[in-house]
Design a protein around this motif. Structure first.
Motif, short mmCIF file in Angstrom:
data_model
loop_
_atom_site.label_atom_id
_atom_site.label_comp_id
_atom_site.label_asym_id
_atom_site.label_seq_id
_atom_site.Cartn_x
_atom_site.Cartn_y
_atom_site.Cartn_z
N VAL A 1 -13.23 -9.26 21.29
CA VAL A 1 -12.93 -10.65 21.60
C VAL A 1 -14.23 -11.36 22.02
O VAL A 1 -14.88 -10.93 22.98
N PRO A 2 -14.64 -12.42 21.31
CA PRO A 2 -15.89 -13.08 21.67
C PRO A 2 -15.79 -13.82 23.00
O PRO A 2 -14.87 -14.61 23.21
N THR A 3 -16.72 -13.54 23.90
CA THR A 3 -16.80 -14.25 25.18
C THR A 3 -18.24 -14.70 25.40
O THR A 3 -19.14 -14.34 24.63
N TYR B 1 -3.62 -18.87 29.47
CA TYR B 1 -2.67 -19.98 29.36
C TYR B 1 -2.51 -20.41 27.91
O TYR B 1 -1.41 -20.69 27.43
N ASN B 2 -3.63 -20.45 27.17
CA ASN B 2 -3.62 -20.83 25.77
C ASN B 2 -2.71 -19.91 24.96
O ASN B 2 -1.93 -20.37 24.11
N THR C 1 -12.31 -6.75 25.14
CA THR C 1 -11.29 -5.95 24.46
C THR C 1 -9.93 -6.62 24.48
O THR C 1 -9.01 -6.20 23.78
N SER C 2 -9.78 -7.67 25.29
CA SER C 2 -8.50 -8.36 25.43
C SER C 2 -8.76 -9.84 25.64
O SER C 2 -9.84 -10.24 26.10
N LEU C 3 -7.75 -10.66 25.35
CA LEU C 3 -7.88 -12.10 25.62
C LEU C 3 -8.04 -12.36 27.12
O LEU C 3 -8.54 -13.41 27.52
N ARG C 4 -7.64 -11.41 27.94
CA ARG C 4 -7.84 -11.53 29.38
C ARG C 4 -9.31 -11.72 29.70
O ARG C 4 -9.67 -12.39 30.68
#
Length: 372
Positions: A254-256, A273-274, A262-265
Protein backbone atom coordinates in the motif's frame (compact mmCIF):
# COMPACT_ATOMS: atom_id res chain seq x y z
CA UNK A 1 -47.05 3.30 -20.32
CA UNK A 2 -44.26 4.39 -22.67
CA UNK A 3 -40.65 4.05 -21.57
CA UNK A 4 -39.08 7.48 -20.98
CA UNK A 5 -36.63 8.45 -23.68
CA UNK A 6 -34.35 10.50 -21.48
CA UNK A 7 -30.81 9.43 -20.62
CA UNK A 8 -28.94 10.21 -17.41
CA UNK A 9 -25.36 10.20 -16.19
CA UNK A 10 -24.74 9.66 -12.47
CA UNK A 11 -21.31 10.37 -11.00
CA UNK A 12 -20.52 9.48 -7.40
CA UNK A 13 -17.58 10.81 -5.35
CA UNK A 14 -14.12 9.44 -4.76
CA UNK A 15 -11.96 12.54 -4.52
CA UNK A 16 -9.61 13.69 -7.26
CA UNK A 17 -8.66 10.13 -8.22
CA UNK A 18 -12.34 9.25 -8.43
CA UNK A 19 -12.93 12.14 -10.84
CA UNK A 20 -10.03 10.88 -12.95
CA UNK A 21 -11.63 7.44 -13.11
CA UNK A 22 -14.95 8.96 -14.19
CA UNK A 23 -13.42 10.95 -17.03
CA UNK A 24 -11.42 7.92 -18.21
CA UNK A 25 -14.53 5.71 -18.13
CA UNK A 26 -16.57 8.32 -20.00
CA UNK A 27 -13.95 8.43 -22.74
CA UNK A 28 -14.48 4.68 -23.09
CA UNK A 29 -18.26 5.18 -23.36
CA UNK A 30 -17.68 7.53 -26.28
CA UNK A 31 -15.20 5.10 -27.88
CA UNK A 32 -17.62 2.17 -27.84
CA UNK A 33 -20.94 3.95 -28.39
CA UNK A 34 -22.13 6.70 -30.70
CA UNK A 35 -24.84 9.27 -29.99
CA UNK A 36 -24.17 9.22 -26.25
CA UNK A 37 -25.78 12.48 -25.23
CA UNK A 38 -27.27 12.84 -21.74
CA UNK A 39 -30.35 14.78 -20.68
CA UNK A 40 -29.89 14.55 -16.90
CA UNK A 41 -26.68 14.80 -14.87
CA UNK A 42 -26.57 13.76 -11.21
CA UNK A 43 -23.35 14.55 -9.33
CA UNK A 44 -22.24 13.65 -5.83
CA UNK A 45 -19.14 14.90 -4.02
CA UNK A 46 -16.18 15.21 -6.44
CA UNK A 47 -18.47 13.86 -9.19
CA UNK A 48 -20.56 17.03 -8.87
CA UNK A 49 -17.89 19.26 -10.45
CA UNK A 50 -17.37 16.78 -13.31
CA UNK A 51 -21.14 16.61 -13.88
CA UNK A 52 -21.38 20.40 -13.82
CA UNK A 53 -18.66 20.78 -16.44
CA UNK A 54 -20.24 18.21 -18.75
CA UNK A 55 -23.75 19.60 -18.30
CA UNK A 56 -22.35 23.07 -18.99
CA UNK A 57 -20.98 22.03 -22.37
CA UNK A 58 -17.42 20.83 -21.76
CA UNK A 59 -16.58 17.71 -23.79
CA UNK A 60 -15.25 14.52 -22.25
CA UNK A 61 -12.22 14.64 -24.54
CA UNK A 62 -11.41 18.18 -23.38
CA UNK A 63 -11.51 17.12 -19.74
CA UNK A 64 -9.43 14.04 -20.48
CA UNK A 65 -6.77 16.14 -22.17
CA UNK A 66 -6.75 18.71 -19.37
CA UNK A 67 -6.28 16.05 -16.69
CA UNK A 68 -3.68 13.92 -18.43
CA UNK A 69 -1.42 16.71 -19.71
CA UNK A 70 0.48 18.66 -16.99
CA UNK A 71 1.08 21.50 -19.47
CA UNK A 72 -2.65 22.02 -20.07
CA UNK A 73 -4.09 24.65 -17.74
CA UNK A 74 -7.73 24.31 -18.79
CA UNK A 75 -8.63 23.12 -15.29
CA UNK A 76 -5.69 24.22 -13.11
CA UNK A 77 -6.75 22.58 -9.86
CA UNK A 78 -4.00 22.64 -7.22
CA UNK A 79 -3.70 20.91 -3.86
CA UNK A 80 -4.09 24.25 -2.08
CA UNK A 81 -7.56 24.76 -3.58
CA UNK A 82 -8.78 21.75 -1.59
CA UNK A 83 -6.41 21.37 1.35
CA UNK A 84 -6.87 24.82 2.83
CA UNK A 85 -6.85 24.95 6.63
CA UNK A 86 -10.01 26.32 8.18
CA UNK A 87 -8.34 28.94 10.37
CA UNK A 88 -11.69 30.35 11.45
CA UNK A 89 -12.69 26.94 12.76
CA UNK A 90 -9.37 26.47 14.55
CA UNK A 91 -9.67 29.94 16.12
CA UNK A 92 -13.09 28.95 17.42
CA UNK A 93 -11.58 25.72 18.79
CA UNK A 94 -8.84 27.54 20.69
CA UNK A 95 -11.36 29.93 22.22
CA UNK A 96 -13.74 27.09 23.09
CA UNK A 97 -10.94 25.04 24.68
CA UNK A 98 -9.95 28.03 26.82
CA UNK A 99 -13.53 28.51 27.97
CA UNK A 100 -13.91 24.78 28.69
CA UNK A 101 -10.70 24.74 30.73
CA UNK A 102 -11.83 27.71 32.81
CA UNK A 103 -15.26 26.24 33.50
CA UNK A 104 -13.88 22.77 34.15
CA UNK A 105 -11.23 24.02 36.56
CA UNK A 106 -13.75 26.14 38.45
CA UNK A 107 -16.13 23.17 38.73
CA UNK A 108 -13.44 20.80 39.99
CA UNK A 109 -12.20 23.30 42.58
CA UNK A 110 -15.74 23.68 43.88
CA UNK A 111 -16.02 19.93 44.50
CA UNK A 112 -15.09 18.98 48.07
CA UNK A 113 -13.27 17.43 49.68
CA UNK A 114 -11.75 16.33 46.36
CA UNK A 115 -13.09 15.61 42.89
CA UNK A 116 -13.77 11.99 41.98
CA UNK A 117 -12.28 10.45 38.79
CA UNK A 118 -15.77 10.55 37.25
CA UNK A 119 -15.83 14.32 37.87
CA UNK A 120 -12.57 14.70 35.94
CA UNK A 121 -13.92 12.73 32.98
CA UNK A 122 -17.11 14.75 33.06
CA UNK A 123 -15.10 17.93 32.61
CA UNK A 124 -12.90 16.40 29.92
CA UNK A 125 -16.04 15.71 27.90
CA UNK A 126 -16.29 19.45 27.40
CA UNK A 127 -13.30 19.29 25.06
CA UNK A 128 -15.15 17.08 22.58
CA UNK A 129 -17.56 19.95 21.97
CA UNK A 130 -14.59 22.25 21.34
CA UNK A 131 -13.15 20.17 18.49
CA UNK A 132 -13.22 21.83 15.04
CA UNK A 133 -16.09 21.02 12.69
CA UNK A 134 -13.52 20.11 10.03
CA UNK A 135 -9.80 20.25 9.36
CA UNK A 136 -10.06 22.08 6.05
CA UNK A 137 -12.37 24.58 4.40
CA UNK A 138 -13.74 24.37 0.87
CA UNK A 139 -14.00 28.14 0.45
CA UNK A 140 -11.00 28.26 -1.90
CA UNK A 141 -12.34 25.31 -3.88
CA UNK A 142 -15.68 27.06 -4.35
CA UNK A 143 -13.98 30.26 -5.53
CA UNK A 144 -11.76 28.23 -7.86
CA UNK A 145 -14.78 26.54 -9.44
CA UNK A 146 -16.59 29.87 -9.84
CA UNK A 147 -13.56 31.36 -11.60
CA UNK A 148 -13.11 28.34 -13.87
CA UNK A 149 -16.80 28.34 -14.78
CA UNK A 150 -16.59 32.02 -15.69
CA UNK A 151 -13.37 31.61 -17.69
CA UNK A 152 -14.60 28.52 -19.58
CA UNK A 153 -18.12 29.89 -20.11
CA UNK A 154 -19.76 27.20 -18.01
CA UNK A 155 -22.96 28.57 -16.45
CA UNK A 156 -22.72 28.93 -12.68
CA UNK A 157 -26.50 28.90 -12.43
CA UNK A 158 -28.65 25.78 -12.49
CA UNK A 159 -31.34 27.75 -14.30
CA UNK A 160 -28.92 28.78 -17.07
CA UNK A 161 -27.71 25.25 -17.87
CA UNK A 162 -29.68 23.72 -20.73
CA UNK A 163 -29.26 20.18 -19.41
CA UNK A 164 -30.78 19.10 -16.11
CA UNK A 165 -28.05 19.22 -13.45
CA UNK A 166 -28.69 17.87 -9.95
CA UNK A 167 -26.16 17.89 -7.10
CA UNK A 168 -26.70 15.84 -3.96
CA UNK A 169 -25.93 16.98 -0.43
CA UNK A 170 -27.17 16.54 3.16
CA UNK A 171 -28.52 19.19 5.52
CA UNK A 172 -26.29 18.92 8.60
CA UNK A 173 -28.93 19.91 11.15
CA UNK A 174 -31.77 17.74 9.87
CA UNK A 175 -29.94 14.84 8.21
CA UNK A 176 -32.29 15.26 5.25
CA UNK A 177 -30.99 14.73 1.71
CA UNK A 178 -30.94 17.84 -0.47
CA UNK A 179 -30.90 18.05 -4.25
CA UNK A 180 -29.36 21.29 -5.46
CA UNK A 181 -30.76 22.22 -8.86
CA UNK A 182 -34.19 20.83 -8.03
CA UNK A 183 -37.19 22.98 -7.19
CA UNK A 184 -36.47 25.17 -4.17
CA UNK A 185 -32.70 24.68 -4.48
CA UNK A 186 -32.05 25.90 -8.02
CA UNK A 187 -31.12 29.43 -6.91
CA UNK A 188 -27.83 28.27 -5.33
CA UNK A 189 -24.69 28.87 -7.45
CA UNK A 190 -23.47 25.64 -9.01
CA UNK A 191 -19.96 26.17 -7.61
CA UNK A 192 -21.34 26.49 -4.07
CA UNK A 193 -23.50 23.40 -4.51
CA UNK A 194 -20.47 21.42 -5.70
CA UNK A 195 -18.49 22.52 -2.63
CA UNK A 196 -21.36 21.57 -0.31
CA UNK A 197 -21.63 18.16 -1.94
CA UNK A 198 -17.93 17.51 -1.31
CA UNK A 199 -17.81 18.52 2.37
CA UNK A 200 -16.81 15.13 3.74
CA UNK A 201 -17.27 15.10 7.55
CA UNK A 202 -14.14 15.31 9.71
CA UNK A 203 -11.99 16.25 6.73
CA UNK A 204 -13.92 19.35 5.55
CA UNK A 205 -16.00 21.83 7.51
CA UNK A 206 -19.69 21.94 6.55
CA UNK A 207 -20.44 24.43 3.78
CA UNK A 208 -22.83 27.25 4.54
CA UNK A 209 -25.57 28.00 2.01
CA UNK A 210 -27.82 30.79 3.21
CA UNK A 211 -28.56 30.04 6.85
CA UNK A 212 -28.05 26.27 6.58
CA UNK A 213 -24.98 24.02 6.66
CA UNK A 214 -24.45 21.11 4.28
CA UNK A 215 -22.16 18.09 4.06
CA UNK A 216 -21.06 15.50 1.48
CA UNK A 217 -23.95 13.96 -0.45
CA UNK A 218 -22.28 10.56 -0.27
CA UNK A 219 -22.82 10.20 3.48
CA UNK A 220 -26.60 10.45 3.18
CA UNK A 221 -29.26 8.19 1.69
CA UNK A 222 -29.07 9.75 -1.77
CA UNK A 223 -29.92 7.19 -4.47
CA UNK A 224 -28.56 8.54 -7.74
CA UNK A 225 -30.44 5.93 -9.78
CA UNK A 226 -33.78 6.80 -8.14
CA UNK A 227 -33.07 10.51 -8.68
CA UNK A 228 -32.35 9.99 -12.38
CA UNK A 229 -35.44 7.85 -12.77
CA UNK A 230 -37.63 10.40 -10.99
CA UNK A 231 -36.51 12.94 -13.58
CA UNK A 232 -37.61 10.79 -16.49
CA UNK A 233 -34.49 8.78 -17.35
CA UNK A 234 -34.99 5.43 -19.05
CA UNK A 235 -31.30 4.79 -19.65
CA UNK A 236 -28.88 5.49 -16.80
CA UNK A 237 -25.09 5.33 -16.81
CA UNK A 238 -23.60 5.22 -13.31
CA UNK A 239 -19.86 5.68 -12.86
CA UNK A 240 -18.84 4.76 -9.34
CA UNK A 241 -15.15 4.78 -8.32
CA UNK A 242 -16.22 3.99 -4.74
CA UNK A 243 -15.47 0.30 -4.41
CA UNK A 244 -13.68 -1.15 -1.36
CA UNK A 245 -9.97 -1.25 -2.09
CA UNK A 246 -8.43 -4.72 -1.71
CA UNK A 247 -4.65 -4.65 -1.38
CA UNK A 248 -3.20 -7.79 -2.93
CA UNK A 249 -0.19 -9.47 -1.33
CA UNK A 250 2.91 -9.29 -3.49
CA UNK A 251 1.57 -6.31 -5.47
CA UNK A 252 4.04 -3.79 -4.10
CA UNK A 253 2.16 -2.97 -0.91
CA UNK A 254 0.00 0.00 0.00
CA UNK A 255 1.64 3.29 -1.05
CA UNK A 256 2.16 5.71 1.85
CA UNK A 257 4.22 8.83 2.38
CA UNK A 258 6.81 6.85 4.33
CA UNK A 259 7.11 3.68 2.26
CA UNK A 260 5.01 0.67 1.33
CA UNK A 261 2.49 -0.58 3.89
CA UNK A 262 0.69 -3.89 4.18
CA UNK A 263 -2.81 -2.60 4.99
CA UNK A 264 -4.95 0.47 4.37
CA UNK A 265 -4.54 1.07 8.09
CA UNK A 266 -1.01 2.21 7.25
CA UNK A 267 -2.47 5.18 5.35
CA UNK A 268 -4.02 6.59 8.51
CA UNK A 269 -7.35 7.90 9.76
CA UNK A 270 -8.72 9.34 6.52
CA UNK A 271 -8.18 6.20 4.48
CA UNK A 272 -9.80 4.06 7.15
CA UNK A 273 -12.81 6.39 6.90
CA UNK A 274 -12.51 6.44 3.10
CA UNK A 275 -12.72 2.65 2.96
CA UNK A 276 -15.89 2.61 5.06
CA UNK A 277 -17.44 5.23 2.74
CA UNK A 278 -16.52 3.16 -0.31
CA UNK A 279 -18.22 0.09 1.11
CA UNK A 280 -21.39 2.02 1.94
CA UNK A 281 -21.68 3.76 -1.43
CA UNK A 282 -21.18 0.55 -3.41
CA UNK A 283 -23.68 -1.34 -1.25
CA UNK A 284 -26.25 1.42 -1.70
CA UNK A 285 -25.89 1.40 -5.50
CA UNK A 286 -26.04 -2.39 -5.75
CA UNK A 287 -29.17 -2.40 -3.58
CA UNK A 288 -30.80 0.23 -5.80
CA UNK A 289 -30.10 -1.83 -8.91
CA UNK A 290 -31.36 -5.04 -7.30
CA UNK A 291 -34.66 -3.30 -6.45
CA UNK A 292 -35.36 -2.31 -10.07
CA UNK A 293 -38.38 -4.15 -11.39
CA UNK A 294 -38.47 -5.85 -14.80
CA UNK A 295 -39.17 -3.34 -17.54
CA UNK A 296 -37.47 -0.55 -15.56
CA UNK A 297 -34.68 1.66 -16.86
CA UNK A 298 -31.58 0.26 -18.49
CA UNK A 299 -28.63 0.76 -16.11
CA UNK A 300 -24.95 0.59 -16.98
CA UNK A 301 -22.84 0.49 -13.82
CA UNK A 302 -19.14 1.16 -14.33
CA UNK A 303 -16.94 0.31 -11.36
CA UNK A 304 -13.27 -0.65 -11.06
CA UNK A 305 -12.19 -4.08 -9.94
CA UNK A 306 -11.49 -3.83 -6.16
CA UNK A 307 -8.18 -5.65 -6.60
CA UNK A 308 -7.04 -2.93 -9.02
CA UNK A 309 -8.49 0.01 -7.11
CA UNK A 310 -5.30 0.46 -5.08
CA UNK A 311 -4.40 2.99 -7.78
CA UNK A 312 -6.75 5.37 -5.96
CA UNK A 313 -4.33 5.38 -3.02
CA UNK A 314 -1.62 6.97 -5.14
CA UNK A 315 -0.79 10.68 -5.05
CA UNK A 316 -3.16 12.44 -7.44
CA UNK A 317 -0.71 15.35 -7.71
CA UNK A 318 1.65 13.08 -9.65
CA UNK A 319 1.25 13.41 -13.45
CA UNK A 320 2.30 9.78 -13.81
CA UNK A 321 -0.41 8.65 -11.36
CA UNK A 322 -3.06 10.73 -13.14
CA UNK A 323 -2.11 9.30 -16.50
CA UNK A 324 -2.15 5.75 -15.13
CA UNK A 325 -5.62 6.14 -13.60
CA UNK A 326 -7.12 7.75 -16.71
CA UNK A 327 -5.76 5.11 -19.06
CA UNK A 328 -6.61 2.21 -16.73
CA UNK A 329 -10.17 3.54 -16.36
CA UNK A 330 -10.53 3.76 -20.14
CA UNK A 331 -9.26 0.22 -20.72
CA UNK A 332 -11.21 -1.51 -17.97
CA UNK A 333 -14.48 0.35 -18.63
CA UNK A 334 -14.30 -0.29 -22.37
CA UNK A 335 -14.55 -4.06 -21.90
CA UNK A 336 -17.55 -3.72 -19.57
CA UNK A 337 -19.35 -1.36 -21.98
CA UNK A 338 -18.80 -3.62 -24.99
CA UNK A 339 -20.38 -6.61 -23.27
CA UNK A 340 -23.26 -4.60 -21.84
CA UNK A 341 -24.06 -2.82 -25.13
CA UNK A 342 -23.88 -5.98 -27.27
CA UNK A 343 -26.77 -7.42 -25.25
CA UNK A 344 -28.94 -4.29 -25.61
CA UNK A 345 -28.60 -3.12 -29.21
CA UNK A 346 -32.37 -2.75 -29.84
CA UNK A 347 -33.09 -0.85 -26.62
CA UNK A 348 -30.06 1.40 -27.09
CA UNK A 349 -31.26 2.42 -30.54
CA UNK A 350 -34.50 3.70 -29.05
CA UNK A 351 -32.42 6.28 -27.18
CA UNK A 352 -30.40 7.22 -30.24
CA UNK A 353 -27.34 5.26 -29.07
CA UNK A 354 -25.57 2.67 -31.20
CA UNK A 355 -22.38 0.66 -31.27
CA UNK A 356 -19.57 2.60 -32.86
CA UNK A 357 -18.80 1.48 -36.41
CA UNK A 358 -15.10 1.63 -35.65
CA UNK A 359 -14.66 0.87 -31.96
CA UNK A 360 -11.64 2.93 -31.00
CA UNK A 361 -9.56 0.66 -28.79
CA UNK A 362 -6.71 3.12 -28.47
CA UNK A 363 -6.51 5.75 -25.76
CA UNK A 364 -7.87 9.21 -26.69
CA UNK A 365 -5.35 11.28 -28.59
CA UNK A 366 -3.71 14.14 -26.74
CA UNK A 367 -3.04 17.07 -29.08
CA UNK A 368 -1.09 20.08 -27.87
CA UNK A 369 -3.21 22.15 -25.47
CA UNK A 370 -4.80 25.29 -26.89
CA UNK A 371 -4.04 28.69 -25.40
CA UNK A 372 -5.65 29.30 -22.00
Amino acid sequence: MNTPRKTALCLTGGGVTGALYQVGALSAVEAVLEGTAFDVYVGTSSGAAVAAGLAGGVSVQRLYRALIDPADNYFPLERGHILSFDFGEWKHTIEAVGAAMRRGFATLVARSPAPMPSDVWEQLDRFFDAMPAGLFTLDRYERFLAEVFLRRRIPNSFRAIEKRLLVTSVDLDTGAPVLFGDEGFDHVPVSLACAASMALPVFFSPVRVGERFYIDGGVGPANEIAIARAHGAGLIVVINPNVPVRPESGAGGVPTGYGAGTSLRDKGLMWVYNQSMRSNVQARLRSAIDRLEPGGPEVLLLEPDPTEALRFARNAASPAARREILQWAHRSARDIIRKWAAERVPSLSSFGWRLAANDRAAQPSIPPPPPA
